[in-house]
Design a protein around this motif. Structure first.
Motif, PDB file in Angstrom:
ATOM      1  N   ASP A 188      11.141  -9.723  -5.809  1.00  0.00           N
ATOM      2  CA  ASP A 188      10.036  -9.358  -4.773  1.00  0.00           C
ATOM      3  C   ASP A 188       8.640  -8.975  -5.672  1.00  0.00           C
ATOM      4  OD1 ASP A 188      11.923  -9.051  -2.447  1.00  0.00           O
ATOM      5  OD2 ASP A 188      11.372  -6.226  -1.961  1.00  0.00           O
ATOM      6  N   LEU A 189       7.658  -9.829  -5.069  1.00  0.00           N
ATOM      7  CA  LEU A 189       6.236  -9.667  -5.367  1.00  0.00           C
ATOM      8  C   LEU A 189       5.225  -8.335  -5.111  1.00  0.00           C
ATOM      9  CD1 LEU A 189       4.522 -10.263  -7.597  1.00  0.00           C
ATOM     10  CD2 LEU A 189       3.867 -12.672  -5.931  1.00  0.00           C
ATOM     11  N   LEU A 190       4.885  -7.513  -5.371  1.00  0.00           N
ATOM     12  CA  LEU A 190       4.014  -6.330  -5.298  1.00  0.00           C
ATOM     13  C   LEU A 190       2.317  -6.337  -6.070  1.00  0.00           C
ATOM     14  CD1 LEU A 190       6.123  -3.580  -4.340  1.00  0.00           C
ATOM     15  CD2 LEU A 190       5.672  -5.331  -2.849  1.00  0.00           C
ATOM     16  N   VAL A 191       1.708  -6.284  -5.483  1.00  0.00           N
ATOM     17  CA  VAL A 191       0.415  -6.150  -6.033  1.00  0.00           C
ATOM     18  C   VAL A 191      -0.825  -5.195  -5.623  1.00  0.00           C
ATOM     19  CG1 VAL A 191      -2.146  -8.027  -5.964  1.00  0.00           C
ATOM     20  CG2 VAL A 191       0.605  -8.650  -6.844  1.00  0.00           C
ATOM     21  N   TYR A 192      -0.480  -4.373  -6.108  1.00  0.00           N
ATOM     22  CA  TYR A 192      -2.273  -3.096  -6.121  1.00  0.00           C
ATOM     23  C   TYR A 192      -3.301  -4.468  -6.477  1.00  0.00           C
ATOM     24  CZ  TYR A 192      -5.727   0.428  -5.959  1.00  0.00           C
ATOM     25  OH  TYR A 192      -6.551   0.562  -5.804  1.00  0.00           O
ATOM     26  N   HIS A 193      -4.578  -4.588  -5.455  1.00  0.00           N
ATOM     27  CA  HIS A 193      -5.456  -4.855  -5.899  1.00  0.00           C
ATOM     28  C   HIS A 193      -6.216  -4.005  -6.176  1.00  0.00           C
ATOM     29  CE1 HIS A 193      -4.374  -8.937  -4.678  1.00  0.00           C
ATOM     30  NE2 HIS A 193      -3.364  -8.834  -4.059  1.00  0.00           N
ATOM     31  N   LEU A 194      -7.210  -4.875  -6.467  1.00  0.00           N
ATOM     32  CA  LEU A 194      -9.137  -3.674  -6.702  1.00  0.00           C
ATOM     33  C   LEU A 194      -9.589  -3.638  -5.364  1.00  0.00           C
ATOM     34  CD1 LEU A 194     -10.355  -1.702  -8.007  1.00  0.00           C
ATOM     35  CD2 LEU A 194     -11.087  -3.244  -9.372  1.00  0.00           C
TER      36      LEU A 194
END
Length: 135
Positions: free
Chosen positions: A102-108
């Motif tokens: 899986d790939l999770l990203v928290y964006h600004l």
């Protein structure tokens, strides 16, 4: 900045509760999410393009997501990034597909890549899942 630390700890708690072997890409000087995951026993390592980054209790290795050493990520069930540059998302997706995780990203702020992937509410913030592990 205190607000971001709460968010990063929330991201870490979400990941720690759902994954057993995570890798943070681009840790920089923000180890809060990784510390939460490591305390739960779910952190494989952290990477950053800049050499010499150290955080007590965390394994940090130098790697370039644009030319990653896939061996570093072997066994990971999750790649994640906290506030990466949007230009990092395509190579993150490619690496997640290559190692099947899986790939999770928290964006600004309002930054997202493409259609934003699947939006995941982790409590204090929204994460974007850009890749799902194949069964």
């Amino acid at each position: 900045m205190r607000h971001y630390k709460r968010i990063e700890r929330g991201v870490g708690g979400y990941i720690a509760g759902r994954y057993r072997c995570a890798v943070e890409v681009g840790i920089g000087n923000n180890p809060d999410a990784a510390r939460v995951i490591a305390a739960a026993g779910g952190l494989l390592l952290c990477t950053d393009i800049r050499p010499g980054i150290r955080h007590d209790g965390l394994t940090v290795v130098t790697d370039d997501i644009f030319e990653p050493d896939a061996r570093l990520y072997a066994g990971a069930d999750l790649l994640y990034a906290v506030r990466p540059g949007v230009e990092m998302v395509p190579p993150l997706i490619a690496l997640a597909a290559r190692i099947n995780c899986d790939l999770l990203v928290y964006h600004l702020g309002c930054e997202i890549y493409g259609d934003g992937g699947d939006v995941v509410d982790c409590g204090p913030a929204l994460l974007h899942r850009y890749h799902r592990r194949r069964s």
